[in-house]
Write an enzyme that holds these catalytic residues in place. Sequence first.
Site, PDB file in Angstrom:
ATOM      1  N   CYS A  51       0.827  -1.213   0.000  1.00 47.87           N
ATOM      2  CA  CYS A  51       0.000   0.000   0.000  1.00 47.87           C
ATOM      3  C   CYS A  51       0.858   1.258   0.000  1.00 47.87           C
ATOM      4  O   CYS A  51       0.526   2.253  -0.668  1.00 47.87           O
ATOM      5  CB  CYS A  51      -0.903   0.019   1.231  1.00 47.87           C
TER       6      CYS A  51
HETATM    7  C1  BEZ Z   1       0.519  -4.707   1.832  1.00 43.95           C
HETATM    8  O1  BEZ Z   1       0.089  -3.596   1.575  1.00 43.95           O
HETATM    9  O2  BEZ Z   1       1.696  -4.949   1.708  1.00 43.95           O
HETATM   10  C2  BEZ Z   1      -0.393  -5.817   2.301  1.00 43.95           C
HETATM   11  C3  BEZ Z   1      -1.518  -5.519   3.048  1.00 43.95           C
HETATM   12  C4  BEZ Z   1      -2.342  -6.558   3.471  1.00 43.95           C
HETATM   13  C5  BEZ Z   1      -2.019  -7.870   3.136  1.00 43.95           C
HETATM   14  C6  BEZ Z   1      -0.909  -8.136   2.362  1.00 43.95           C
HETATM   15  C7  BEZ Z   1      -0.086  -7.104   1.940  1.00 43.95           C
END
Ligand code: BEZ
Length: 218
Positions: A46
């Site tokens: 994110c």
């Molecule tokens: C991420 O943004 O890296 C992420 C968020 C939730 C689950 C897996 C990855």
Amino acid sequence: MPGLTLGDVVPDLELHTTHGNIRLHDFVGDAYAIIFSHPADFTPVCTTELSEMASYAGEFERRGVKLLGFSCDDVESHKEWIKDIEAYKPGRRVGFPIVADPDRAAIRQLNMIDADEKDGGELPNRALHIVGPDKKVKLSFLFPASTGRNMAEVLRATDALLTAARHGVATPVNWTPGERVVIPPGVSDEEARARFPRGFDTAELPSNKCYLRFTQVD
Ligand code: BEZ
């Protein structure tokens, strides 16, 4: 009940964001808007996605397209997270609002929930809806939490959508701005001659059906 999909009007939600409270329909106004969700604050994929969206924000603004991020977690958390996002690649400013949705009420109504991702509650997937001035969903992407989106593709798809809407055309595979567009099947050759002053070329195909017609628009 099926979730929000193409052609549906987005609900006129009251949303708490890093830029204060907004109503979704007022936010969209007479423009196109991209609303895009993220599973959670302070997560790696994110952070890279929001940094990249920040670097593309000027391109969307030039096209009159508004941006609205979503992540579960509250506004205070978002504001702290934005410091990380901006530090990750200095010079990229997160100038668009990010919605706080700790009780998941908004993402549920916007069909942005991932049934496989839970942190004690539901988590958003990486959904992205492009909403038109009529408040209807024009295009949607749906990615799982594990897979970051390609913001260049979001921009390309936005350009394709805007070109199709402005000129009543369609865009072929891998189209980028400036390339030839196609004339939709519902347009007769006679109508196409009247509507497209630069003319059109028809591909010769074994079926002898003249359905693959290319033209050039500005
Ligand atoms: C991420 O943004 O890296 C992420 C968020 C939730 C689950 C897996 C990855």
